[in-house]
Write a protein that holds these residues in place. Structure first.
Motif, short mmCIF file in Angstrom:
data_model
loop_
_atom_site.label_atom_id
_atom_site.label_comp_id
_atom_site.label_asym_id
_atom_site.label_seq_id
_atom_site.Cartn_x
_atom_site.Cartn_y
_atom_site.Cartn_z
N ALA A 161 1.34 -1.24 4.34
CA ALA A 161 0.47 -3.05 4.60
C ALA A 161 0.03 -3.33 3.29
O ALA A 161 0.43 -2.56 2.16
CB ALA A 161 -1.11 -2.91 4.96
N SER A 218 -6.15 -2.37 6.13
CA SER A 218 -5.36 -0.83 7.13
C SER A 218 -6.73 -0.06 7.38
O SER A 218 -6.88 0.45 8.18
CB SER A 218 -3.92 -0.85 6.92
OG SER A 218 -3.67 -2.31 6.97
N HIS A 219 -6.57 0.92 6.26
CA HIS A 219 -7.34 1.87 5.69
C HIS A 219 -8.41 1.81 4.79
O HIS A 219 -7.93 2.95 4.56
CB HIS A 219 -7.35 3.61 6.47
CG HIS A 219 -5.12 3.20 7.69
ND1 HIS A 219 -3.82 2.71 7.24
CD2 HIS A 219 -5.65 3.05 8.92
CE1 HIS A 219 -3.47 2.21 8.74
NE2 HIS A 219 -4.01 2.88 9.28
N SER A 276 -7.62 1.68 1.35
CA SER A 276 -7.39 2.39 0.25
C SER A 276 -8.09 1.31 -1.08
O SER A 276 -7.37 0.04 -0.63
CB SER A 276 -5.86 3.19 0.02
OG SER A 276 -5.46 4.08 0.73
N CYS A 303 -6.73 -2.27 0.42
CA CYS A 303 -5.78 -2.38 1.50
C CYS A 303 -6.73 -2.50 3.33
O CYS A 303 -7.37 -1.75 3.62
CB CYS A 303 -5.34 -0.87 1.84
SG CYS A 303 -3.78 -0.54 3.41
N CYS A 337 0.75 -1.44 0.05
CA CYS A 337 -0.09 -0.11 -0.65
C CYS A 337 0.91 1.14 0.10
O CYS A 337 2.00 1.09 0.73
CB CYS A 337 -1.21 0.39 0.97
SG CYS A 337 -2.13 1.12 1.48
N HIS A 396 -0.05 4.27 1.07
CA HIS A 396 0.02 5.20 2.42
C HIS A 396 1.11 4.85 3.14
O HIS A 396 1.16 5.36 3.65
CB HIS A 396 -1.13 4.64 2.75
CG HIS A 396 -1.92 5.14 3.58
ND1 HIS A 396 -2.27 4.84 4.74
CD2 HIS A 396 -1.48 6.82 4.05
CE1 HIS A 396 -3.08 5.10 6.08
NE2 HIS A 396 -2.97 6.81 5.75
N GLN A 397 0.49 3.47 3.85
CA GLN A 397 1.45 3.40 5.36
C GLN A 397 2.55 2.29 4.49
O GLN A 397 2.90 1.10 5.66
CB GLN A 397 1.24 3.49 6.45
CG GLN A 397 0.49 4.80 7.32
CD GLN A 397 0.28 4.92 8.14
OE1 GLN A 397 -0.39 3.74 8.73
NE2 GLN A 397 -0.73 6.09 8.34
S1 FES Z 1 -1.62 1.24 5.73
FE1 FES Z 1 -3.46 1.09 3.14
S2 FES Z 1 -4.66 2.64 3.26
FE2 FES Z 1 -2.97 2.96 5.46
#
Ligand code: FES
Length: 150
Positions: A98, A111-112, A114, A109, A93, A95-96
């Motif tokens: 994952a 995790s959050h 996306s 994703c 991902c 974003h962070q």
């Molecule tokens: S790590 Fe994928 S949306 Fe935050």
């Protein structure tokens, strides 16, 4: 609507995790095929035949496969557009970081939330950038994913 779809996918994955007995598991509505591929100096090599699937004695084509190789930090999602056109997307991902999950023609994703399309383009945040992708070529009966030219 999106929330309902996410809920469906999550429940489907939980159910599928319980049903998994081999390299084949269900993801969304399509069976997911995992392979290791073969690493050369520059390429990850996958036989085109890995996209073949038999259902009730009928040969069908999978829309995507996932490459999981112990030498890769993350899996690679390979989507088939035609016999000669594929995309290869790093399942990390933007974003962070994952690990993403694949469901048909998109990645999401856990995790959050996306979401990305089959070219790795972000379609829903919080991620703001596209995923890493790799050039793909087809030679004879093999798909070559160039890991050096990301
Ligand atoms: S790590 Fe994928 S949306 Fe935050």
């Amino acid at each position: 609507m999106i929330e309902n779809r996410r809920e469906f996918i999550k429940k489907g994955c939980i159910l599928c995790a319980g049903l998994s007995t081999s390299a084949l598991v269900l993801s969304g509505c399509e069976a997911t095929h995992y392979i290791a591929g073969t690493l050369s100096d520059t390429d990850l090599i996958v036989p085109v035949s890995e996209f073949n699937s038999e259902k009730k004695d009928k040969l069908q084509k999978r829309s995507f496969i996932i490459i999981q190789n112990e030498k890769l930090e993350f899996p690679i999602y390979v989507f088939r557009f035609s016999d000669t056109q594929y995309s290869a997307v790093w399942m990390k991902c933007a974003h962070q970081g994952a690990e993403l999950q694949a469901s048909g023609d998109h990645l999401y994703c856990p995790s959050h939330g996306s979401e990305y399309n089959n070219l790795g383009e972000v379609k829903q945040g919080p991620a703001e950038t596209n995923l890493r992708t790799f050039p793909v070529s087809v030679k004879d009966d093999s798909i070559l994913i160039n890991l050096r030219k990301a």
